[in-house]
Design a protein around this motif. Structure first.
Motif, short mmCIF file in Angstrom:
data_model
loop_
_atom_site.label_atom_id
_atom_site.label_comp_id
_atom_site.label_asym_id
_atom_site.label_seq_id
_atom_site.Cartn_x
_atom_site.Cartn_y
_atom_site.Cartn_z
N HIS A 1 -0.94 -3.56 9.42
CA HIS A 1 -0.30 -2.81 8.42
C HIS A 1 0.77 -2.11 9.12
O HIS A 1 0.74 -1.58 10.22
N SER A 2 2.34 -2.28 8.48
CA SER A 2 3.08 -1.76 9.17
C SER A 2 4.05 -0.85 8.16
O SER A 2 3.92 -1.19 6.89
N LEU A 3 4.68 0.50 8.70
CA LEU A 3 5.36 1.17 7.90
C LEU A 3 6.58 0.54 7.52
O LEU A 3 7.36 0.14 8.36
N THR A 4 6.76 0.67 6.13
CA THR A 4 8.15 -0.07 5.63
C THR A 4 9.19 1.02 5.26
O THR A 4 10.39 0.93 5.72
N VAL A 5 8.74 2.05 4.60
CA VAL A 5 9.80 3.18 4.32
C VAL A 5 8.99 4.44 4.02
O VAL A 5 7.64 4.46 3.62
N THR A 6 9.69 5.57 4.38
CA THR A 6 9.05 7.02 3.83
C THR A 6 9.78 7.54 2.65
O THR A 6 10.81 7.75 2.83
N VAL B 1 5.55 10.16 0.65
CA VAL B 1 4.78 9.10 0.30
C VAL B 1 5.35 7.82 1.28
O VAL B 1 6.47 7.43 1.21
N ARG B 2 4.21 7.15 1.72
CA ARG B 2 4.73 6.13 2.66
C ARG B 2 4.21 4.79 2.33
O ARG B 2 3.11 4.64 1.45
N VAL B 3 5.21 3.74 2.29
CA VAL B 3 4.91 2.63 1.76
C VAL B 3 4.73 1.51 2.99
O VAL B 3 5.19 1.27 4.15
N TRP B 4 3.49 0.85 3.07
CA TRP B 4 2.91 -0.03 4.05
C TRP B 4 2.66 -1.51 3.46
O TRP B 4 2.48 -1.62 2.34
N LEU C 1 0.86 -1.24 0.00
CA LEU C 1 0.05 -0.04 0.13
C LEU C 1 0.82 1.26 0.11
O LEU C 1 1.88 1.33 0.78
N TYR C 2 0.46 2.25 -1.02
CA TYR C 2 1.19 3.39 -0.95
C TYR C 2 0.29 4.46 -0.63
O TYR C 2 -0.85 4.56 -1.32
N THR C 3 0.84 5.45 0.31
CA THR C 3 -0.20 6.73 0.60
C THR C 3 0.65 7.97 0.48
O THR C 3 1.73 8.07 0.64
N GLN D 1 13.86 3.38 -4.87
CA GLN D 1 14.89 4.39 -4.76
C GLN D 1 14.76 5.57 -5.54
O GLN D 1 13.94 5.31 -6.65
N TYR D 2 14.76 6.73 -5.12
CA TYR D 2 14.33 7.74 -5.91
C TYR D 2 15.04 7.64 -7.19
O TYR D 2 16.27 7.69 -7.50
#
Length: 730
Positions: A571-576, A557-560, A548-550, A618-619
């Protein structure tokens, strides 16, 4: 049925069951869905203190025993690479070692200081010798070492693969070629001490890595002068000096076993050592050392293991003592701290009164009618329902534990008569029954009324709550059962985006209230609320793998990821991911999910690339073209379509080198473009990646359909436009 602050709930009788929806979802199983219960230890002070104490009690004796065993090892070290150089070659050691005519024999005398019990192990130690170099380690052929039929196989053995006459060398390679060739002879009282070289190598190496039918052949007959020579009458599995040398070391300083002395050495014994100094370590600045050592149950002399055990054990005992002192000086209170930072405003009715008799209860513990309930509410893990308030005073009992304090958190009076029954549910609700026909539902922690259960019967004499079921026993002798169902999906703010995970039958909704709610589609129930961002959430999207991306106004943008093993936080936060300090308004993924695009208010489209190995984002860069905020994005095949507040849509093509090229600017709307979608082909063309169809909707109330053909000459035109049935998209 009443609305609540959380998603609205209604309590209906058991006979009214909701309609069951048909689904193609496979049969549910906790094992297949990885939802089996997990063990979660509770780290109480007692457990922590006991654990550290046990670790200290176990580790310290083991460390002392290991250190004592290591110190009891007798070891004598003789460095001879410099001592065995004659004075005439002291400044030119390289010439000495490379000249065959020089006498390389030297004698060292050693007096035994402590008794050495047999067997006494003889090692040679080399320093600054990198046996772990990749090309050195690979310069061998294991097939040739194992089997006589493969003696002609010399793959990976260059430059020591063949002789000058193109005959295969057995064993081939630089490892065997550089075999250590210094020798040692020991004597005591003019009597030689025998050196046993049997069983100095690993048994597994002798039995499986070196063949019993493989004999040395053409060894040291190559183009370069190497180390020791081998006995061609003995098979390789009996050449134990070679087997020991072929097991390469991991570090540049290493010891290898030379042999064993099977005779005890007493104190003051004079040992004469005759050394043949043949091995060239002078060229690369290496050193050579002869080591004689005994062993114990822990091995050779190595104090590190014992010191490590002592350090860990001592540190554990220190921590245990520290926790004990902390627990005695400042014990953890069983009640909620009055200085809790979460201050709640408790809602009271206008008829609330606290008279003197009720005030007396605060200082008279023998008058407490239900201490069990008060204690259960204080220890409830759901919410801290007792907190400090400027209008509430704290009382201390004189005839009880001096560290126990309590106060009245809230007092609510209803015209229901006597309160007879009370029950607490696991989801933070309290049910109260009275003489009336109403069971009232209260929400923690604010203790506000959020629902009522009404019947024709009066006097609720008993209440029990289990999961979503409420059981009430009435004065007429009947038991009535309610089941809680969900009939609305309510956020506290405007819903901005939705996404569906078809594999899990889950609906995600994002809102301006900074949360993402997770709904189970089968029963339309909210199963989780994620506090995703600190600012309003503008867009969400779900990948095929369930990620999930928010996107939010906080420029991130946060990745869950969904955690099937955790019921508390599915649901746990993976990376911001940061979007260069610009609020992110929209998201899209390319078809394979490898690129994430985010449209921002500064007119840029930022994108992130998923790594092929670890899968981390990665950006990748940014795409510039719009002059106003990017409000919507869509992706299909190699195309990315963006809609902006500048009333234009742009079509981008992702090239093979990862760059993005704008192939079309769709101009025709008179207002900001709020939504776009795209697909390959169209009504008048075949489905191929050279063309795509774009649908764009604008706040001007017009829907436009575009066909974009990408070739050497880019053509785009509007196919049709339609007036929407509903206007006012904002």
């Amino acid at each position: 049925m009443m609305d609540m602050d959380t998603p609205t709930q209604s309590l209906v009788s058991k006979g009214e069951s909701p309609t069951k929806k048909n689904s193609k979802r496979p049969k549910y199983s906790k094992f297949s869905q990885q939802e089996l219960p997990a063990w979660k230890p509770i780290l109480t002070p007692g457990w922590v203190i006991c654990t550290f104490t046990v670790i200290g009690i176990i580790f310290i004796p083991v460390g002392l025993a290991s250190l004592y065993s290591s110190e009891s090892v007798e070891e004598h070290v003789i460095r001879y690479d410099q001592n065995c150089l004659p004075e005439s070659h002291a400044k030119n050691a390289l010439e000495f070692i490379k000249t065959d005519s020089t006498n390389k024999t030297c004698t060292q005398t050693w007096t035994v200081e402590h008794k050495m019990q047999a067997p006494i192990y003889i090692y040679y130690q080399l320093d600054n010798y990198y046996q772990n170099h990749r090309r050195y380690v690979k310069n061998r052929n294991d097939k040739q070492l194992r089997s006589k039929s493969a003696e002609g196989v010399t793959t990976n053995c260059d430059p020591e693969a063949e002789t000058k006459g193109h005959q295969p060398i057995v064993p081939c390679g630089l490892i065997a070629w550089s075999l250590f060739n210094d020798t040692y002879r020991f004597s005591m009282k003019d009597k030689d001490l025998a050196v046993n070289k049997k069983d100095i190598s690993w048994k597994s190496d002798r039995s499986s890595k070196f063949g019993s039918d493989v004999y040395p052949k053409n060894f040291q007959g190559g183009f370069m002068v190497g180390g020791a020579k081998l006995n061609e009458s003995k098979p390789l599995n009996e050449q134990e000096d070679l087997i020991v040398w072929m097991r390469t070391a991991a570090l540049p300083t290493f010891r290898k076993l030379y042999g064993k002395i099977e005779t005890n050495l007493e104190v003051n014994d004079m040992i004469e050592i005759v050394i043949e100094n043949n091995y060239n370590t002078y060229e690369f600045g290496g050193t050579k050392t002869l080591v004689l050592s005994t062993t114990t149950w822990i091995g050779g002399k190595n104090p590190f293991l014992g010191r490590a055990y002592l350090f860990i054990g001592g540190l554990s005992l220190i921590l245990a003592v520290g926790f004990i002192l902390l627990y005695v000086i400042r014990p953890r209170s069983t009640t909620q701290n009055n200085n809790n930072t979460n201050n709640f405003n408790f809602l009271r009715s206008h008829s609330t009164k606290e008279t003197a008799p009720f005030s007396n209860l605060l200082v008279s513990p023998q008058h407490l009618s239900c201490p069990t309930l008060s204690r259960s509410l204080q220890n409830s893990p759901l919410h801290p329902i007792f907190s400090s308030s400027p209008t509430l005073s704290t009382s201390k009992l004189s005839d009880s534990d001096p560290q126990t304090t309590y106060h009245c958190a809230s007092s609510v009076l209803r015209n229901d008569g006597q309160i007879i029954s009370l029950a607490l549910s696991s989801n933070g609700l309290v049910y109260t029954g009275s003489d009336s026909n109403v069971v009232r539902v209260w929400k923690l922690p604010e203790f506000s009324e959020c629902g009522q259960l009404r019947t024709k019967a009066c006097r609720v004499v008993a209440l029990e709550v289990c999961n979503d079921m409420v059981y009430a026993a009435y004065g007429d002798g009947k038991i009535r059962v309610w089941r809680r169902t969900w009939d609305k999906m309510k956020h506290k703010g405007l819903i901005t985006s939705m996404a569906i995970n078809t594999a899990e039958d889950i609906l995600y909704t994002a809102s301006l209230d900074k949360t993402v709610k997770v709904w189970r589609i089968t029963d339309l129930k909210c199963i989780e609320t994620i506090k995703a961002h600190h600012e309003p959430i503008n867009a969400i999207i779900v990948a095929d793998d369930g990620v999930l991306y928010t996107a939010s106004d906080d420029a991130t943008v946060r990745v869950w990821r969904r955690n099937f093993c955790s019921h508390d936080q599915p649901h746990s936060l993976t990376v911001t991911l940061h979007a260069k300090h610009s609020p992110v308004k929209t998201l899209t993924l390319n078809p394979d999910g490898g690129i994430l695009y985010g449209g921002c208010t500064d007119g840029y489209i930022h994108y992130w690339l998923k790594g092929w190995f670890a899968g981390q984002l990665q950006y990748g860069g940014s795409i510039q073209g719009h002059t106003h905020a990017v409000l919507c994005l869509a992706s299909v095949a190699k195309y990315v379509v963006s809609g902006s507040a500048d009333s234009t849509s742009r079509v981008w093509v992702r090239e093979q080198d990862g760059q993005h090229t704008c192939v079309a600017v769709l101009v025709g709307h008179r207002g900001p473009i709020r939504c776009v979608t795209t697909f390959i082909g169209g009504r008048f063309v075949e489905e191929n990646e050279d063309s795509c169809t774009v649908c764009s909707g604008s706040l001007d109330g017009v829907l436009k359909v575009w066909r974009v053909t990408h070739s050497n000459n880019v053509n785009n035109h509007c196919l049709s436009q339609a007036e929407p049935k509903y206007k006012g998209l904002q």
